[in-house]
Enzyme design. Structure first.
Site, PDB file in Angstrom:
ATOM      1  N   LYS A 236      42.605  72.409  41.756  1.00 54.55           N
ATOM      2  CA  LYS A 236      41.245  72.002  42.637  1.00 54.55           C
ATOM      3  C   LYS A 236      40.078  71.410  41.869  1.00 54.55           C
ATOM      4  O   LYS A 236      39.699  70.525  41.886  1.00 54.55           O
ATOM      5  CB  LYS A 236      40.674  73.076  43.531  1.00 54.55           C
ATOM      6  CG  LYS A 236      41.591  73.392  44.558  1.00 54.55           C
ATOM      7  CD  LYS A 236      41.089  74.731  45.435  1.00 54.55           C
ATOM      8  CE  LYS A 236      41.169  75.875  44.681  1.00 54.55           C
ATOM      9  NZ  LYS A 236      41.104  77.139  45.242  1.00 54.55           N
TER      10      LYS A 236
ATOM     11  N   ASP B 278      47.668  73.657  47.482  1.00 56.47           N
ATOM     12  CA  ASP B 278      47.084  74.988  47.103  1.00 56.47           C
ATOM     13  C   ASP B 278      46.423  75.490  48.488  1.00 56.47           C
ATOM     14  O   ASP B 278      46.627  76.970  48.437  1.00 56.47           O
ATOM     15  CB  ASP B 278      45.740  74.821  46.349  1.00 56.47           C
ATOM     16  CG  ASP B 278      45.202  76.007  45.956  1.00 56.47           C
ATOM     17  OD1 ASP B 278      45.451  77.159  45.403  1.00 56.47           O
ATOM     18  OD2 ASP B 278      44.011  76.243  46.374  1.00 56.47           O
TER      19      ASP B 278
ATOM     20  N   ARG C 293      50.338  83.196  49.880  1.00 52.11           N
ATOM     21  CA  ARG C 293      49.924  84.208  48.792  1.00 52.11           C
ATOM     22  C   ARG C 293      49.202  85.568  49.250  1.00 52.11           C
ATOM     23  O   ARG C 293      49.248  86.878  49.091  1.00 52.11           O
ATOM     24  CB  ARG C 293      49.250  83.492  47.487  1.00 52.11           C
ATOM     25  CG  ARG C 293      50.248  82.847  46.762  1.00 52.11           C
ATOM     26  CD  ARG C 293      49.321  82.359  45.759  1.00 52.11           C
ATOM     27  NE  ARG C 293      48.508  82.964  44.766  1.00 52.11           N
ATOM     28  CZ  ARG C 293      47.370  82.643  44.071  1.00 52.11           C
ATOM     29  NH1 ARG C 293      46.821  81.343  44.418  1.00 52.11           N
ATOM     30  NH2 ARG C 293      46.822  83.348  43.534  1.00 52.11           N
TER      31      ARG C 293
HETATM   32  N1  URA Z   1      40.472  81.409  43.641  1.00 47.52           N
HETATM   33  C1  URA Z   1      41.267  80.480  43.979  1.00 47.52           C
HETATM   34  O1  URA Z   1      40.627  79.330  44.251  1.00 47.52           O
HETATM   35  N2  URA Z   1      42.604  80.822  44.067  1.00 47.52           N
HETATM   36  C2  URA Z   1      42.761  81.847  43.382  1.00 47.52           C
HETATM   37  O2  URA Z   1      44.183  82.079  43.621  1.00 47.52           O
HETATM   38  C3  URA Z   1      42.276  82.857  43.323  1.00 47.52           C
HETATM   39  C4  URA Z   1      40.830  82.668  43.582  1.00 47.52           C
END
Ligand code: URA
Length: 439
Positions: A187, A161, A168
């Site tokens: 997460k 992530d 992203r």
């Molecule tokens: N918070 C996150 O942890 N991930 C996202 O993609 C958007 C907000």
């Protein structure tokens, strides 16, 4: 298996297999898949979307990309909450101690702020001495002793992530429902709690600007949680205007403490009680009405405030700042933002106010920016309030006088005054569970 073929398949609207999704996540995490191919893949997902099955597989692959915390070594029901991010959102500092005071176990991993949104870790670090990067054993030990700890995320939790989010962020692929759902839930799954309450923000300061989009995101995340054996619920809450009156790290700690003393602003108190009741309900403490009563009692008895003090002490901070938050102080320069005409405040754009706070030093423009823990904004008025020309709408605090001009300009763009009071927006729009959506 070739990344090129997977990109084409998704670009043309195909449904990816478990093997293909795993290939993308592991290949990108270990560096075999380059950024340019992953960027193309993310953009294909952005436009073509993902089925629920694909989103669940993506989430699992991301959750399994690093360590998964085993909280079964801790006593009690482990409850977690997550906010999709907002301005003035200090609910974790209120809700986590409330549910811990009611007998739940809170072993929470939180993030830092970026851009216009704040993060709990930065708020905690504004309390002198408080450590937010506890090694795992020490983190678990604080929870064992006090029932609660909130620390920053270790690099090894869902590392996929971390890498995907960074890409992203620079490829305009943040606001995609499957990508946000997989990012948040990977997460949450890796963090190991039994029960999860999601606070999905909606409005100008949120990723999801409309209630319908926020509900779609909540439904996806709830489905992923259920599929993974979690008790999970989501509230859709307003982020069109900031939550509470104080924005900025130590200012938010002070307002959270006042709320735990039973003297907080009504919007912040209402959202916090709703989140705490959901968490207690999922943890089996009763129906929603009796859980709200438990949460109110934890505030009235002072038990929740003492939990926060115990947590801060456990993490190396001075609990006296919790009992006397005025000791935290404010940044030395204060500029007043005043009304330019008589009327009502018709708009108080959260994102703009969050950016103004960031420009004063309360947030980060880039990951490397240094935070000024005492900087921020205290609102004197909020949307719907009447104002007279020259009256103070907000006080801007900073340690660097040069920052007040840019922040003041942002405030001007964010706040509008009109002849008529706007219609009041709800604070909580909907509750999303496995059973469906209740508005
Ligand atoms: N918070 C996150 O942890 N991930 C996202 O993609 C958007 C907000």
């Amino acid at each position: 298996m070739r990344m090129y073929d997977i990109i084409i398949k998704k670009r043309n609207g195909g449904v990816l297999s478990e093997e293909e999704i795993r290939h993308v996540v592991t290949g990108f995490t270990n560096g075999d898949i380059p950024d340019y191919q992953m960027s193309a893949f993310l953009m294909a997902v952005y436009f073509q979307g993902m089925t629920d099955e694909e989103t669940a597989l993506l989430t699992e692959a991301m959750a399994n990309s690093g360590e998964r915390l085993d909280l079964s070594v801790l006593p009690g029901v482990k409850v977690d909450k997550h906010s999709t991010g907002g301005v003035g959102d200090k609910t974790t500092l209120i809700v986590a101690p409330i549910v811990a005071a009611c007998g739940c176990t809170v072993a929470k991993l939180s993030g830092r702020g970026l851009g216009h949104t704040g993060g709990t870790v930065d708020k905690l670090e504004s309390i002198p001495g408080t450590r937010t990067s506890l090694p795992k054993e020490e983190f678990l030990d604080v929870v064992r002793r006090t029932g609660i700890a909130v620390t920053g995320q270790s690099g090894n939790l869902a590392p996929a992530d971390k890498k995907i989010y960074a890409l992203r962020d620079v490829t305009a692929t943040i606001d995609s429902v499957p990508l946000i759902a997989a990012s948040i839930m990977s997460k949450k799954l890796a963090a190991g709690s039994d029960c999860i309450v999601l606070d999905v923000k909606t409005g100008s300061g949120a990723f999801m600007k409309t209630v319908e989009d926020s509900i779609r995101l909540a439904e996806k995340m709830v489905a992923i949680g259920v599929h993974n054996g979690k008790k999970i619920a989501a509230l859709i809450t307003d982020m069109d205007i900031p939550l509470g009156y104080q924005i900025g790290n130590s200012l938010e700690v002070e307002e959270a403490v006042r709320t735990l003393q039973g003297d907080g602003p009504s919007d912040l108190t209402e959202v916090s009680l709703a989140l705490a009741s959901q968490m207690l309900h999922l943890a089996g403490k009763g129906d929603l009405a009796s859980c709200e009563q438990l949460a109110r009692e934890a505030i009235a008895s002072g038990a929740a405030l003492e939990k926060l003090a115990a947590m801060i002490e456990g993490q190396g901070g001075d609990p006296d700042y919790i009992r006397h938050p005025e000791r935290l102080g404010k940044a030395p320069v204060c500029a007043e933002f005043r009304a330019v005409e008589d009327g009502y405040i018709t708009k108080m754009d959260s994102e703009g106010i969050g950016i103004a706070a960031m420009l004063l030093g309360a947030g980060r423009e880039t990951k490397e920016s240094i935070i000024d823990p005492l900087a921020g904004i205290i609102l004197e008025k909020k949307t719907g309030d009447p104002v007279k020309k020259g009256e103070t709408i907000a006080r801007l605090y900073t340690s660097d006088e040069r920052k007040t001009e840019a922040a003041g300009k942002r405030m001007q763009e964010a706040v509008a005054i009109g002849a008529e009071a706007p219609e009041k927006r709800p604070l909580i729009y909907a509750r999303v569970t496995e059973q469906g959506v209740v508005r």
